[in-house]
Design an enzyme around this catalytic site. Structure first.
Site, PDB file in Angstrom:
ATOM      1  N   HIS A 163       0.819  -1.225   0.000  1.00 44.08           N
ATOM      2  CA  HIS A 163       0.000   0.000   0.000  1.00 44.08           C
ATOM      3  C   HIS A 163       0.851   1.273   0.000  1.00 44.08           C
ATOM      4  O   HIS A 163       0.315   2.366  -0.166  1.00 44.08           O
ATOM      5  CB  HIS A 163      -0.947   0.022   1.203  1.00 44.08           C
ATOM      6  CG  HIS A 163      -1.988  -1.044   1.181  1.00 44.08           C
ATOM      7  ND1 HIS A 163      -2.853  -1.215   0.116  1.00 44.08           N
ATOM      8  CD2 HIS A 163      -2.312  -2.021   2.079  1.00 44.08           C
ATOM      9  CE1 HIS A 163      -3.657  -2.241   0.369  1.00 44.08           C
ATOM     10  NE2 HIS A 163      -3.349  -2.755   1.539  1.00 44.08           N
ATOM     11  N   ASP A 198      -2.369 -10.306  -2.642  1.00 43.13           N
ATOM     12  CA  ASP A 198      -3.007  -9.868  -1.404  1.00 43.13           C
ATOM     13  C   ASP A 198      -4.462  -9.546  -1.772  1.00 43.13           C
ATOM     14  O   ASP A 198      -4.734  -9.141  -2.897  1.00 43.13           O
ATOM     15  CB  ASP A 198      -2.276  -8.629  -0.862  1.00 43.13           C
ATOM     16  CG  ASP A 198      -2.769  -8.163   0.492  1.00 43.13           C
ATOM     17  OD1 ASP A 198      -2.066  -8.397   1.488  1.00 43.13           O
ATOM     18  OD2 ASP A 198      -3.854  -7.535   0.540  1.00 43.13           O
ATOM     19  N   HIS A 200      -6.267  -7.184  -0.888  1.00 42.31           N
ATOM     20  CA  HIS A 200      -6.479  -5.736  -1.035  1.00 42.31           C
ATOM     21  C   HIS A 200      -5.669  -5.220  -2.228  1.00 42.31           C
ATOM     22  O   HIS A 200      -4.588  -5.739  -2.513  1.00 42.31           O
ATOM     23  CB  HIS A 200      -6.040  -5.005   0.242  1.00 42.31           C
ATOM     24  CG  HIS A 200      -6.635  -5.568   1.491  1.00 42.31           C
ATOM     25  ND1 HIS A 200      -5.905  -6.273   2.417  1.00 42.31           N
ATOM     26  CD2 HIS A 200      -7.914  -5.548   1.934  1.00 42.31           C
ATOM     27  CE1 HIS A 200      -6.708  -6.654   3.414  1.00 42.31           C
ATOM     28  NE2 HIS A 200      -7.932  -6.236   3.145  1.00 42.31           N
TER      29      HIS A 200
HETATM   30  N1  Q9C Z   1     -12.489  -4.145   9.027  1.00 43.19           N
HETATM   31  C1  Q9C Z   1      -2.649  -5.141   4.209  1.00 43.19           C
HETATM   32  O1  Q9C Z   1      -3.208  -6.212   4.125  1.00 43.19           O
HETATM   33  N2  Q9C Z   1      -8.511  -1.909   7.239  1.00 43.19           N
HETATM   34  N3  Q9C Z   1      -3.307  -4.027   4.643  1.00 43.19           N
HETATM   35  C2  Q9C Z   1      -9.071  -3.056   7.865  1.00 43.19           C
HETATM   36  C3  Q9C Z   1     -11.077  -4.186   8.800  1.00 43.19           C
HETATM   37  C4  Q9C Z   1      -7.100  -1.944   6.937  1.00 43.19           C
HETATM   38  C5  Q9C Z   1      -4.704  -4.098   4.958  1.00 43.19           C
HETATM   39  C6  Q9C Z   1     -10.514  -2.887   8.259  1.00 43.19           C
HETATM   40  C7  Q9C Z   1      -6.672  -3.054   6.017  1.00 43.19           C
HETATM   41  C8  Q9C Z   1      -5.218  -2.889   5.633  1.00 43.19           C
HETATM   42  C9  Q9C Z   1      -1.212  -5.005   3.917  1.00 43.19           C
HETATM   43 ZN    ZN Z   2      -4.031  -7.097   2.456  1.00 43.17          ZN
END
Ligand code: Q9C
Ligand code: ZN
Length: 345
Positions: A163, A198, A200
């Site tokens: 990210h 990943d 995301h």
């Molecule tokens: N309800 C990586 O996997 N928000 N980042 C989570 C959960 C943040 C993920 C909310 C997610 C960040 C590297």
């Molecule tokens: Zn992630």
């Protein structure tokens, strides 16, 4: 046999609480994640090496100096300015307030809002040490590929990186470990392909190489209509200028199961197959698992075994970089199955 690279300094980055929806909650991105991932590595028996330390110039190849300086000394500056021991910005240069462009430079408070995009990624006393070690872990594993001794190397990076963009951090990520390693690999043997699995969107990796036709970036992730980071990851984002059509976003619907995931991955791999890269960097998140609290996907470890097998079939020198994955009870099995499959077992 493939190798793993992992360090210990990451433990110095251990926020005690982070914001989710305005509420302070215990963090998901913890040092214990590495213990779970190491259990997975031990299941396949890959030897584990410590990282070498690289000059910060390798990081400067993808990140703005001001971001690096801020990560390195921002926590100390914050303490001098009376901020709390975990530093999170509380004012951002939102499009709705900025007039006549961003101005000023170097002032600590302004940098806080400009260089960080969410509230889940605090700066702590050990954040820089940990983030730099993670970049060194990825660079050490990249060197193993360049020397040509291994076809596969696994960089057990923490904190994760995908990210983090050229001039911004967030999403638990500070330095983009995959981008730093891919840049290093591309400087020796172009072109390079990056596959981000990943769950995301790898917005940071996309941004680093958006104009670059020598680094193909492909990400498979939950659609931004409901998936973090919400503002990027649309299929219409295809690259820019000379890099046009060298970025591919493959999106998943809500509640994605193994078979649907396998089909999406096939589309991603078809694009990579059509791009004759000298090697492949895989951003591996295990956060699509059904038990993971950061996604709606319902994958089982089988999906990661299938991904590993498909990557084995591509048969290119492959650097696997650890990204997210927060369901610690399920992570060892998912990682072990992925690693075993990519090794060809
Ligand atoms: N309800 C990586 O996997 N928000 N980042 C989570 C959960 C943040 C993920 C909310 C997610 C960040 C590297
Ligand atoms: Zn992630």
């Amino acid at each position: 046999m493939p190798i793993t690279v992992a360090g210990n300094a990451h433990r110095q980055h251990a926020p005690s609480e982070v914001y989710v929806g305005g509420e302070l909650v215990p963090p998901l991105e913890t040092p214990e994640r590495v213990d779970a991932l190491l259990r997975g590595v031990r299941l396949v028996g890959w030897p584990i090496h410590g990282p070498r330390e690289f000059p910060v110039a390798a990081v400067e190849a993808v990140h703005d100096r001001e971001l690096i300086e801020h990560l390195r000394s921002g926590w100390n500056d914050a303490q001098d300015a009376g901020w709390p021991p975990q530093v999170t910005p509380d004012v951002f240069p939102h499009q709705g307030i900025v007039c006549d462009g961003l101005r000023g430079s170097g002032e600590f408070r302004r940098k806080m809002g400009e260089l960080c995009f969410d509230c889940s990624s605090p700066l702590t006393a050990g954040t820089w040490i940990a983030a730099k070690e993670a970049a060194d872990v990825s660079l050490t594993a990249a060197e193993c590929l360049l020397i040509g001794r291994e076809r596969v190397a696994y960089a057990l990076c923490r904190p994760p990186g995908h990210h983090a963009g050229p001039r911004v951090y967030g999403g638990y990520c500070y330095l983009n470990n995959a981008a730093v390693a891919a840049h290093r690999l591309a400087s020796e043997q172009r072109p390079v392909a990056i596959l981000d699995i990943d769950i995301h969107h790898g917005n940071g990796t996309q941004a680093v190489f958006y104009d670059d036709p020598d680094v193909l970036t492909v990400s498979v992730h939950e659609h931004p209509e409901f998936g973090y980071p919400y503002y990027t990851g649309y299929p219409s984002e295809r690259g820019n200028g000379p890099g046009i059509d060298h970025n591919l976003n493959v999106t998943l619907g809500r509640g994605c199961v193994d078979d649907v995931y396998g089909a999406a991955l096939e589309a991603a791999l078809a694009r990579i197959e059509s791009f004759a890269s000298s090697c492949l960097v895989v951003s591996l998140g295990l956060d699509g698992l059904a038990e993971d609290p950061t996604s709606e996907a319902r994958l089982t470890p089988r999906a990661y075994a299938a991904a590993g097998a498909a990557l084995r079939d591509l048969n290119r020198p492959t650097l696997v970089i650890q990204e997210g994955g927060y369901a610690q009870a399920r992570v060892p099995e998912a990682l072990a199955r992925f690693l075993a499959a990519i090794e060809g077992l």
